[in-house]
Enzyme design. Structure first.
Site, PDB file in Angstrom:
ATOM      1  N   ASP A   5      -4.143  -1.159   1.167  1.00 15.09           N
ATOM      2  CA  ASP A   5      -3.962   0.207   1.665  1.00 15.09           C
ATOM      3  C   ASP A   5      -4.799   1.095   0.750  1.00 15.09           C
ATOM      4  OD1 ASP A   5      -2.999   2.446   3.007  1.00 15.09           O
ATOM      5  OD2 ASP A   5      -1.304   2.659   1.640  1.00 15.09           O
ATOM      6  N   GLU A  66      -6.921  -1.219   5.621  1.00  8.08           N
ATOM      7  CA  GLU A  66      -6.550  -0.190   6.596  1.00  8.08           C
ATOM      8  C   GLU A  66      -7.789   0.536   7.086  1.00  8.08           C
ATOM      9  OE1 GLU A  66      -2.955   2.286   5.973  1.00  8.08           O
ATOM     10  OE2 GLU A  66      -4.324   3.949   6.372  1.00  8.08           O
ATOM     11  N   ASP A 139       2.700   2.925  -0.686  1.00  7.80           N
ATOM     12  CA  ASP A 139       1.386   2.288  -0.588  1.00  7.80           C
ATOM     13  C   ASP A 139       1.501   0.766  -0.746  1.00  7.80           C
ATOM     14  OD1 ASP A 139      -0.314   5.025  -1.189  1.00  7.80           O
ATOM     15  OD2 ASP A 139       1.507   4.848  -2.374  1.00  7.80           O
TER      16      ASP A 139
END
Lengths: 180, 180
Positions: A5, A66, A139
């Site tokens: 992420d 991501e 996260d």
């Protein structure tokens, strides 16, 4: 399967073992942090070093990052795109396949709802990995959700991509055996 | 001084020798290209390889990268930010100082006008470097304009930055220099 992420201030990094239809297992989860007081070069180098260290230690077989959209805060998004690029190229340098998934895809994979909130994502990641303690901060949970998303979606897609690459690119003969 | 005009399809790379008040000299200019048909990982790896090759061959002492703003086409800008991140981290990995300049700063440095068009920038880069042939495409000229911008702006700024770093960071004792 390594999920990333991306972010400059907090970059979530999570590794999950598993395959569609088999139980998932948490291998590693951490957050790479860099200081907003540092310049962008120092920060990106810090993100790279953190991701490299995890790849070096755990040797994941694929990386899911991501996919960033430029719809929100422009400044944040640029940093996220830059941190994501560092993750992508670090994986590609090692010859690892890289997949991009949107936040919605990751949320939908673990909760069934592409608009699930952070608490719901964290709860489902904790449950799916049978953890005693929820991964924090968000996260970290998001990185694990991405990894889970790719474990579940990735198998079939990776085979399709590989077939497409074989179809369009000249390949060198390989020694690997046949599959019945 | 290496200037990088980041991009996935065309990444301009130019090296200029010089110092404020002395004539500028072209050392190298090229464009790293990657195919829109390739996935993002392959493209970023290609950008990295191209920039690494130039840094390896010419060993620049600093790198100036165009600062990206997310005001235009979102898709293009994300690719530009990602390619820029690859350039920044490649330079930082070698311990090279990295400076970011906006397109306006680079244009203003070489033409005196922050809103100069591409033809004007190319003309002035050609003149300042006393070239017989204008660098093409525009990405090549833009990379050289960035390098020139940083040669002219960078000297004083680099000294200020170094002084600021010395002032705020704990340092380990060093063997260099005399003690009065």
């Amino acid at each position: 399967m390594l999920g990333v992420d991306p972010g400059l201030t907090r970059c979530g990094v999570g590794i999950v073992d598993g395959a569609p239809g088999t139980p998932l297992r948490l291998v590693h989860v951490s957050v790479v942090r860099t200081s907003p007081d540092d310049d962008i070069a120092t920060r990106l180098l810090g993100v790279e070093a953190g991701i490299e260290a995890v790849m070096e230690e755990y040797a994941p077989d694929a990386v899911a990052v991501e996919r960033v959209f430029a719809q929100h805060n422009v400044r944040t998004v640029m940093g996220t795109a830059q941190a994501g690029a560092v993750a992508i190229v670090a994986a590609a340098r090692r010859g690892l396949p890289v997949a991009l998934h949107t936040p919605s895809e990751a949320k939908a994979a673990v909760t069934g709802n592409g608009r699930a909130d952070k608490a719901q994502v964290t709860m489902m990641v904790t449950r799916l990995l049978r953890l005693d303690v929820a991964p924090r901060p968000a996260d970290a949970a998001d990185a694990l959700a991405l990894a889970i998303c790719h474990v579940w979606r990735g198998g079939a897609q990776a085979r399709l991509d590989a077939a497409a690459r074989r179809a369009v690119r000249p390949t060198t003969p390989r020694q690997t055996g046949s599959r019945p």
